[in-house]
Design an enzyme around this catalytic site. Structure first.
Site, PDB file in Angstrom:
ATOM      1  CE  LYS B 177      34.909   3.473  82.515  1.00  0.00           C
ATOM      2  NZ  LYS B 177      34.024   4.587  83.044  1.00  0.00           N
ATOM      3  CB  THR B 188      30.572   4.827  85.439  1.00  0.00           C
ATOM      4  OG1 THR B 188      29.358   5.527  85.631  1.00  0.00           O
ATOM      5  CG2 THR B 188      30.279   3.339  85.354  1.00  0.00           C
TER       6      THR B 188
END
Lengths: 392, 392
Positions: B177, B188
């Site tokens: 992700k 992130t």
């Protein structure tokens, strides 16, 4: 500072001019000449550290290496960068022409260019432009040649930039153009500083390096370094005053800082002028590294544009540096509100007012007693617009 | 690659789940669990080099240091970064709860978090979420737990990201992700990779470092490094196959590269996916440094957004590096057109077509035979919008 006479002709012994040579499609002034009439013709200069340096940088670096310069010719409307052997020949021809007109040696003529990269200068306009500028040369008292020169070096600058310092028995003046956030290919900073103090070349160079290190080097609008950046300091000795070295250094630093802040304030596309002050650092180098890392974080810069006191992005940037600190001891204030305390949540971030143009970010490294400030701008829609081809 | 089964439950010996714990205001899935049922429970991981690391990074770095991990719990909806001692206690409590539910040791539970920085996680939602995830754990064959987990770790991702590799007698799977250009505080990257091959921890770590170095480390969307970036590799040994080391390394690199390119393609606000290939470099490190410098130039990135083949900005960025090259030998091609030849003007820049999403910039350093590619995105109005508070 504002009370001091401004610009390159404020000190005695200098004449300047700015004229329209026809390099700019807009028909605005685009060629400037600054002449040192002496009696001294001492000079020092610092140049871009970009290894893809423009032809005028190569020429001027060599020409000033003997500590003497009699004149500086500057053009906007073309950077003369990535232009190969012909580009260097054109710089050389420009210096030769200035020398011929002024009856000096071409090796004492410095050349600066700013504008698009990768295009040859139209020499059929440059050389007559030099003649026209030489014919108009004026001092600060009889004709404001300094202001005319400051106007002729503008590219996407919205205002011309001059500064001055009144020393004890001597003066320092200067002009600048450019900053980071500029239109395609035009991101160049050019600065000419003058003084009528009696200062030897080696001392000039030391003072110049000391002043630029804490002024222009700390203005980091968008992290991009130009192929043409040049800062020149000329000393005429016309005042006859040998300055106190500390006062001279402080005065020169003040003029450079004034000009650097004018550059930041005029950065195109910016909506905030940001000072990142890092303090309680183990060294000045640490403080500078931290400030620069934050100044170059696009996530931080977009947050400021959005008036979002996003201190997590400040800490993320600090964390990428090698500076001495412990994450759990970091404090961050934004416009006086300590939003991060001991590496965690501090005062309510909603107390931070980012509606004004000035933003002060203070980073406490809790690792020593050194400090440094970096000046930058936010990252805005206008920045993207100005710097994409859509702007043309 | 597309023919291979995808995701963390593609290899034998793994179960996974993704559920809604209630951390996201949107009500979308936000908690994932990946369990290694063995017989081996070998693991390796690489973490952000950001010194302001989140609590789960501190925990997981310690937990995986013995080369063993039985489970990974991941949450979106909160980064648990800059959250102090309480933040670390919450990570610890999450690991303890997973261990209790799965009847394993908390020291073998890795934890990953992603979301806003500077806010505590709502443990009253996390812990019941762990129970719910454990109740739904499924393998790749009986229930697509891998896809559910890949969906639950999304933040501003528009699509979930999985990849797979069919080795000789074993499989590798993975999910990811994130990317650079994300909404405030969410930047992130989390990656979990799995394999049923029989590989010892030291060999796992070497293969993982080798693969990430040429994949995730070269995806440089906006130059910002997160406080939470984590890449975990788990080996179950369930295939009973000891892989050929070269094939395993190549397969793992292929999976990581596939995921890295999916991250770049999904970078929010981007309108171009840019590959910067630097070749004829004196070393791979030189090629990487040059590519990264160009990828981080805002002037270059805005030019690409504007479909402007501004090669001067490429050269300006190259000139800021320490790589071995001579400016007069540089060649630059954009989408196959050699716009810069021998450091000067090459083919007509108007021949460059930047209307498509894919952009290939090729930089010939003419200094050796090494090469490396960096993947990045352009800098757009949408990037500024997504990352300023105006987007929320």
């Amino acid at each position: 500072m504002t009370a001091s006479p401004l610009g390159v002709t404020a000190p005695a012994g200098f004449r300047a001019a700015g004229i329209t040579a026809g390099l700019k499609a807009s028909g605005k002034p685009d060629l400037a000449l600054v002449v040192n009439d002496g009696p001294l013709r001492h000079a020092a200069a610092v140049f871009t550290s970009n290894r893809v340096a423009a032809a005028p940088v190569h020429w001027s670096r060599q020409a000033v290496s003997d500590g003497r310069a009699d004149a500086v010719v500057l053009n906007s409307g073309g950077a003369n960068a990535c232009t190969g052997a012909l580009g260097f020949q054109n710089t050389h021809a420009t210096a030769e022409h200035v020398a011929q007109v002024l009856r000096i040696s071409s090796g004492d003529v410095l050349v600066c260019s700013t504008g698009l990269i990768g295009e040859q200068l139209p020499m059929d306009k440059i050389l007559p432009g030099v003649d026209a500028a030489a014919a108009q040369l004026g001092t600060g008292s009889e004709f404001d040649g300094g202001s005319a020169a400051a106007t002729a070096i503008m590219t996407t600058d919205t205002v011309s930039k001059q500064a001055g310092f009144a020393g004890t028995g001597y003066a320092i003046g200067g002009m600048a153009k450019g900053a980071g956030m500029l239109a395609p290919g035009l991101a160049t900073m050019l600065v000419v500083l003058t003084t009528d103090a009696v200062v030897e070349p080696a001392a000039l160079e030391a003072a110049l390096r000391g002043a630029t290190r804490v002024s222009f080097d700390r203005a980091d609008s968008d992290g991009c370094m130009s192929t043409n950046d040049t800062v020149i300091l000329l000393a005429s000795g016309a005042s006859g005053t040998v300055p106190d070295p500390d006062e001279f250094a402080a005065g020169l630093t003040a003029v450079c800082t004034d000009l650097a802040l004018q550059l930041i304030r005029d950065a195109e596309g910016a909506s905030h002028d940001i000072t990142i002050r890092t303090f309680n650092a183990a060294s000045e180098a640490d403080a500078e590294e931290v400030g620069r890392a934050v100044a170059r974080s696009n996530l931080f810069k977009t947050a400021i544009f959005g008036r979002d006191p996003n201190w997590g992005r400040v800490l993320s940037a600090v964390g990428t540096t090698k500076a001495a600190f412990e994450a759990e001891n970091l404090n961050v204030s934004m416009n006086g509100v300590q939003v991060c305390r001991a590496g965690g949540v501090g005062e309510d971030r909603n107390l931070v007012d980012l509606s004004g143009r000035e933003v002060l970010v203070e980073i406490d490294l809790a690792a020593g007693s050194a400090e440094a400030s970096i000046w930058t701008n936010d990252l805005t829609h206008d920045y993207v617009h100005e710097n994409s081809a859509y702007s043309s």
